[in-house]
Design an enzyme around this catalytic site. Structure first.
Site, PDB file in Angstrom:
ATOM      1  N   SER A 131       0.179   0.301  -3.279  1.00 25.62           N
ATOM      2  CA  SER A 131      -1.214   0.208  -3.770  1.00 25.62           C
ATOM      3  C   SER A 131      -1.256   0.346  -5.121  1.00 25.62           C
ATOM      4  CB  SER A 131      -1.882   1.017  -2.913  1.00 25.62           C
ATOM      5  OG  SER A 131      -3.480   1.111  -3.445  1.00 25.62           O
ATOM      6  N   TYR A 144      -4.870   9.577  -1.324  1.00 27.96           N
ATOM      7  CA  TYR A 144      -4.340   8.277  -0.866  1.00 27.96           C
ATOM      8  C   TYR A 144      -3.340   7.658  -1.888  1.00 27.96           C
ATOM      9  CZ  TYR A 144      -3.594   3.304   0.503  1.00 27.96           C
ATOM     10  OH  TYR A 144      -3.008   2.011   1.025  1.00 27.96           O
TER      11      TYR A 144
END
Length: 218
Positions: A131, A144
C-alpha cells in the site's frame, strides 16, 4: 505446461479480480479466504480449487502448501485493516496491532516459507500486495501502514535472498473494495479504481516478469 497460482484473499476485491484474469488465461488456481460461501462461489465460477480458512493458522498454511506441489505464482493479497474507525497511533489498541501484524506480515512470511520449495522448482514469482500507506504519513493509517512497510522490507530482503525468483511488492492504489469502504466510507470508496483494472495491470506484471522490486499498479 499449465501454470499454477495460489491467491489469498481471493473471494472478493483484487484477489477475485486477479483470479478471473488468470483463469481466462488458462491458469490453474488455488484460492483461499475466510468467507466460505463467497470463496466457493468464486471457485465454482472459475473452475478453481477453494480451500477456505485463515492464513494466520499454521494448519491452514500447511493445507495450502500441500495443495500446490507445483507452484508458479504466490499472491499474498489477504490483509487486515486493523482498528476502525482508524485511530491515531497515540491511542492505537496494542492488541489490535498485534493481530494486524500477524495477518499482514507473519502470515505472508509463513506461506512464503511453506511454498518456497515449489516456487524454487519452477523459478516462480511472489506478489506481496502492499500500500502507499507503507511509505506515506497518512493520519489514522499508522497501524496498517506500519505492517505494510514491514511487508515491503520483507519482500525486499526475500528478493535479495532468492535471486532465481521474481518478487514484487505491489502498491495497488485506492480501489473500490469493502476494505476501503470500511476505512473511508462507501461514498468515497465508490469513486476509487475498479479492482479489475488493477488486476489487469498485475496480470501484465506477471506475464512480462520484470526484475524484482516495488511496483505501483496505478
Amino acid at each position: 505446461m499449465t501454470n499454477t497460482a495460489l491467491i489469498t484473499g481471493a473471494s472478493r476485491g483484487l484477489g477475485l479480480a486477479l483470479a478471473r484474469s488468470l483463469a481466462e488465461a488458462g491458469w490453474r488456481l488455488v484460492l483461499t479466504a475466510r468467507g466460505v460461501n463467497e470463496l466457493e462461489r468464486a471457485a465454482a465460477e472459475l473452475g478453481a480449487t477453494a480451500i477456505p480458512g485463515d492464513v494466520t493458522e499454521p494448519a491452514h498454511v500447511r493445507r495450502l502448501a500441500d495443495a500446490v506441489p507445483e507452484l508458479d505464482l504466490l499472491v499474498n493479497n489477504a490483509s487486515g485493516l486493523g482498528a476502525t474507525p482508524l485511530p491515531p497511533l497515540a491511542g492505537y489498541p496494542l492488541e489490535a496491532f498485534r493481530v494486524l501484524l500477524e495477518t499482514n506480515v507473519t502470515a505472508p512470511l509463513a506461506l512464503i516459507q511453506a511454498t518456497l520449495p515449489a516456487l524454487r522448482a519452477r523459478r516462480g514469482a511472489v506478489v506481496n500486495v502492499t500500500s502507499d500507506a507503507a511509505t506515506g504519513a497518512y493520519e489514522g493509517w499508522g497501524g496498517y501502514g506500519a505492517t505494510k512497510a514491514a511487508l515491503e522490507q520483507l519482500s525486499n530482503v526475500l528478493a535479495a535472498e532468492e535471486p532465481e525468483l521474481a518478487v514484487w511488492w505491489t502498491d495497488p492504489g485506492e480501489m473500490n473494495t469493502r476494505m476501503l469502504a470500511d476505512a473511508v466510507g462507501a461514498d468515497e470508496a465508490a469513486s476509487a479504481t475498479d479492482p479489475a483494472k488493477v488486476a489487469a495491470a498485475l496480470h501484465d506484471l506477471v506475464h512480462t516478469r520484470p526484475a524484482s522490486g516495488r511496483v505501483s499498479l496505478q
